[in-house]
Motif scaffolding. Structure first.
Motif, short mmCIF file in Angstrom:
data_model
loop_
_atom_site.label_atom_id
_atom_site.label_comp_id
_atom_site.label_asym_id
_atom_site.label_seq_id
_atom_site.Cartn_x
_atom_site.Cartn_y
_atom_site.Cartn_z
N ILE A 344 0.83 -1.21 0.00
CA ILE A 344 0.00 0.00 0.00
C ILE A 344 0.86 1.27 0.00
CG2 ILE A 344 -0.26 0.17 2.51
CD1 ILE A 344 -3.17 1.05 2.01
N TYR A 345 2.09 1.17 0.52
CA TYR A 345 2.99 2.33 0.56
C TYR A 345 4.03 2.27 -0.55
CZ TYR A 345 1.37 3.33 5.33
OH TYR A 345 0.62 3.63 6.43
N ASP A 346 4.35 3.44 -1.10
CA ASP A 346 5.55 3.62 -1.90
C ASP A 346 6.16 4.94 -1.45
OD1 ASP A 346 7.58 4.01 -3.69
OD2 ASP A 346 6.44 3.37 -5.45
N LEU A 347 7.14 4.84 -0.57
CA LEU A 347 7.77 6.02 0.02
C LEU A 347 9.11 6.36 -0.63
CD1 LEU A 347 7.00 5.19 3.77
CD2 LEU A 347 5.62 6.52 2.16
N THR A 348 9.37 5.75 -1.77
CA THR A 348 10.65 5.94 -2.45
C THR A 348 10.91 7.41 -2.78
OG1 THR A 348 10.35 3.78 -3.48
CG2 THR A 348 12.08 5.18 -4.37
N ILE A 349 9.93 8.07 -3.39
CA ILE A 349 10.11 9.47 -3.79
C ILE A 349 10.18 10.37 -2.57
CG2 ILE A 349 9.12 11.40 -5.06
CD1 ILE A 349 7.91 9.39 -7.01
N LEU A 350 9.32 10.13 -1.58
CA LEU A 350 9.35 10.94 -0.37
C LEU A 350 10.71 10.87 0.30
CD1 LEU A 350 8.07 12.67 1.85
CD2 LEU A 350 7.27 10.55 2.91
N ASN A 351 11.26 9.67 0.43
CA ASN A 351 12.57 9.53 1.08
C ASN A 351 13.68 10.19 0.28
OD1 ASN A 351 11.92 8.31 3.53
ND2 ASN A 351 11.81 6.27 2.62
N LYS A 352 13.54 10.20 -1.03
CA LYS A 352 14.50 10.92 -1.87
C LYS A 352 14.45 12.41 -1.55
CE LYS A 352 15.36 12.14 -6.72
NZ LYS A 352 14.88 11.97 -8.13
N VAL A 353 13.23 12.94 -1.43
CA VAL A 353 13.04 14.36 -1.13
C VAL A 353 13.56 14.68 0.27
CG1 VAL A 353 11.30 16.15 -0.73
CG2 VAL A 353 11.08 14.62 -2.70
N LEU A 354 13.22 13.83 1.24
CA LEU A 354 13.65 14.06 2.61
C LEU A 354 15.18 14.04 2.74
CD1 LEU A 354 11.04 11.89 4.54
CD2 LEU A 354 11.15 14.39 4.49
N LYS A 355 15.80 13.07 2.09
CA LYS A 355 17.25 12.95 2.15
C LYS A 355 17.93 14.17 1.54
CE LYS A 355 20.95 9.61 1.24
NZ LYS A 355 21.28 8.28 0.64
N ALA A 356 17.41 14.64 0.41
CA ALA A 356 17.99 15.82 -0.24
C ALA A 356 17.81 17.08 0.61
CB ALA A 356 17.32 16.02 -1.60
N ASP A 357 16.76 17.07 1.45
CA ASP A 357 16.46 18.23 2.30
C ASP A 357 17.11 18.12 3.67
OD1 ASP A 357 15.05 20.72 2.23
OD2 ASP A 357 13.64 19.91 3.70
N GLY A 358 17.90 17.05 3.88
CA GLY A 358 18.56 16.88 5.15
C GLY A 358 17.65 16.40 6.26
N GLU A 359 16.49 15.86 5.90
CA GLU A 359 15.52 15.37 6.88
C GLU A 359 15.66 13.87 7.06
OE1 GLU A 359 13.25 17.19 8.53
OE2 GLU A 359 13.62 19.12 7.56
N SER A 360 15.15 13.35 8.17
CA SER A 360 15.17 11.91 8.43
C SER A 360 14.21 11.20 7.49
CB SER A 360 14.75 11.63 9.88
OG SER A 360 15.65 12.23 10.78
N THR A 361 14.63 10.05 6.98
CA THR A 361 13.76 9.27 6.11
C THR A 361 12.74 8.51 6.96
OG1 THR A 361 15.32 7.43 6.10
CG2 THR A 361 15.49 9.04 4.30
N VAL A 362 11.71 7.96 6.30
CA VAL A 362 10.62 7.28 7.00
C VAL A 362 10.47 5.87 6.42
CG1 VAL A 362 9.42 9.43 7.50
CG2 VAL A 362 8.91 8.21 5.39
N ASP A 363 9.74 5.00 7.15
CA ASP A 363 9.59 3.62 6.67
C ASP A 363 8.12 3.23 6.58
OD1 ASP A 363 8.69 1.76 9.01
OD2 ASP A 363 10.24 3.04 9.89
N ALA A 364 7.88 2.13 5.88
CA ALA A 364 6.53 1.65 5.58
C ALA A 364 6.11 0.52 6.50
CB ALA A 364 6.45 1.20 4.12
N ALA A 365 6.83 0.25 7.55
CA ALA A 365 6.48 -0.80 8.51
C ALA A 365 6.23 -2.14 7.83
CB ALA A 365 5.26 -0.38 9.34
N GLY A 366 7.01 -2.42 6.79
CA GLY A 366 6.88 -3.69 6.09
C GLY A 366 5.72 -3.77 5.11
N LEU A 367 5.09 -2.62 4.82
CA LEU A 367 3.91 -2.63 3.96
C LEU A 367 4.13 -1.97 2.60
CD1 LEU A 367 1.18 -1.76 6.61
CD2 LEU A 367 1.86 -4.01 5.74
N GLY A 368 5.37 -1.89 2.17
CA GLY A 368 5.59 -1.28 0.86
C GLY A 368 7.06 -1.05 0.59
N THR A 369 7.31 -0.22 -0.41
CA THR A 369 8.67 0.15 -0.78
C THR A 369 9.05 1.40 -0.02
OG1 THR A 369 8.33 -0.75 -2.98
CG2 THR A 369 10.18 0.76 -2.69
N SER A 370 10.09 1.35 0.75
CA SER A 370 10.52 2.53 1.52
C SER A 370 11.98 2.86 1.27
CB SER A 370 10.30 2.28 3.02
OG SER A 370 11.01 1.16 3.45
#
Length: 370
Positions: A344-370
């Motif tokens: 249900i989750y695809d956090l790939t793009i969000l984590n790319k944005v967060l990493k580029a912004d110096g923010e902590s990345t997030v995870d999908a609790a085993g429910l998707g691509t993170s």
């Protein structure tokens, strides 16, 4: 209290009750939201992303959708989108927004966890992806203090929720079950009478005495308090660390596959909005209220806006483990069966944005691509 996560992940979901749609005017699924805000105008000399003319974004007129409200009012989405025009539609209910997403009336939307789960499972995992978080908290049980003085007094009373099967409805049904009381989920009848009432008319229903209280999101909860209601329970107190997902960002899988750069631009705007909100809470609160006024024609009064805003946490983290728990609550209520939220989750793009912004990345609790 939330159930064991590992137990939840072994179950599969299938919708056993089709949730009613709240069909709005304008475009059929939601209200087209126009604006003369200069911050939303396309900057001169900018170019379209992938040649795309526009992206259609949906959200609710709730403060729990403050990321979308502020991001729009401050022009943060349009700034990232260049000459690809951000177009907006506002909704009052999750099922109608999911229908809009499925029909192509919107491409990306801010929405609660229950309709996200329903939309994903009803399509056998083919309609949407959750691509980011937005908010936690901002949900309360507000009651008439003359009729209800303690939690045990809720038994036998009429309590409103926004809609059958919506996020607050599921949470309230779960809380009722935890008290050892019984209510038929479909009819709302039982030891407590659950009255499904549009948030727009809940304050009037309360004033008229047709309900004794409501389990609702902000700003409806604070509107009831302004009418003499009392906060009997803040839902955040039922969750570990007082955090639970109240608003997600979803996208049509078709749109995500065809236009990932546009999705990235919207997520950049969302991350920027949350950063600005958390750094400038007073200004952000005013910006959200300004957008609410532009969308509905009426701003919130300070005695409603201030307590409502302070009860919401804005976060990029989708709090994925709490989505599993909310799915389990729906199963417990008899609205869902056999949960399978894998993918249900695809956090790939969000984590790319967060990493580029110096923010902590997030995870999908085993429910998707993170």
């Amino acid at each position: 209290m939330p159930a064991n996560r590992s137990t939840l992940l072994r179950r599969g979901i299938a919708v056993v009750a089709a949730l009613p749609l709240l069909t709005l005017a304008a475009c059929g699924y939601g209200s087209d939201s126009k604006s003369t805000n200069s911050k939303e105008k396309v900057a001169a000399g900018s170019s379209k992303i992938d040649g795309l003319a526009s992206v259609k974004i949906g959200y609710f007129g709730n403060l729990t959708h403050g990321t979308a409200l502020v991001g729009r009012e401050q022009g943060l989405f349009q700034k990232e989108l260049g000459a690809t025009k951000a177009e907006y539609a506002t909704f009052n209910a999750g099922p109608s927004e999911i229908e809009a997403l499925n029909s192509g009336s919107i491409d990306i939307g801010w929405i609660g966890p229950s309709p996200s789960i329903n939309g994903y499972t009803k399509s056998n995992g083919k309609s949407l992806k959750i691509i980011g978080g937005s908010a936690s908290g901002g949900v309360k049980l507000v009651v008439n203090p003359k009729k209800i003085k303690s939690l045990k007094d809720v038994k036998g009373k009429k309590i409103a929720t926004p809609q059958l099967g919506n996020t607050q409805d599921v949470a309230f049904l779960n809380w009722i079950a935890d008290q050892g009381w019984k209510v038929d989920a479909q009819s709302g009848k039982g030891d407590v009478t659950v009255v499904r009432t549009d948030n727009k008319i809940t304050p009037d229903a309360y004033k008229a005495g047709s309900i004794d209280g409501a389990w609702v999101p902000e700003p409806t909860a604070s509107k009831l308090v302004a009418e003499g209601g009392k906060v009997l329970l803040d839902e955040s107190t039922l969750w570990p660390d007082k955090k639970f997902v109240i608003t997600n960002i979803i996208v049509s899988q078709k749109f995500l596959k065809a236009h990932p750069k546009v999705v990235e631009a919207v997520l950049k705007g969302s991350v920027a909005a949350n950063k600005w909100i958390n750094a400038n809470p007073t200004e952000a609160k005013a910006a959200a209220n300004k957008q609410l006024e532009a969308d509905s024609g009426k701003a919130l009064k300070a005695n409603v806006l201030d307590p409502a805003w302070s009860s919401i946490q804005f976060t990029n983290d989708p709090l994925a483990s709490t989505l599993s728990t909310e799915a389990a609550h729906a199963v417990k209520a008899g609205l869902l069966a056999k949960p399978d939220l894998n993918g249900i989750y695809d956090l790939t793009i969000l984590n790319k944005v967060l990493k580029a912004d110096g923010e902590s990345t997030v995870d999908a609790a085993g429910l998707g691509t993170s």
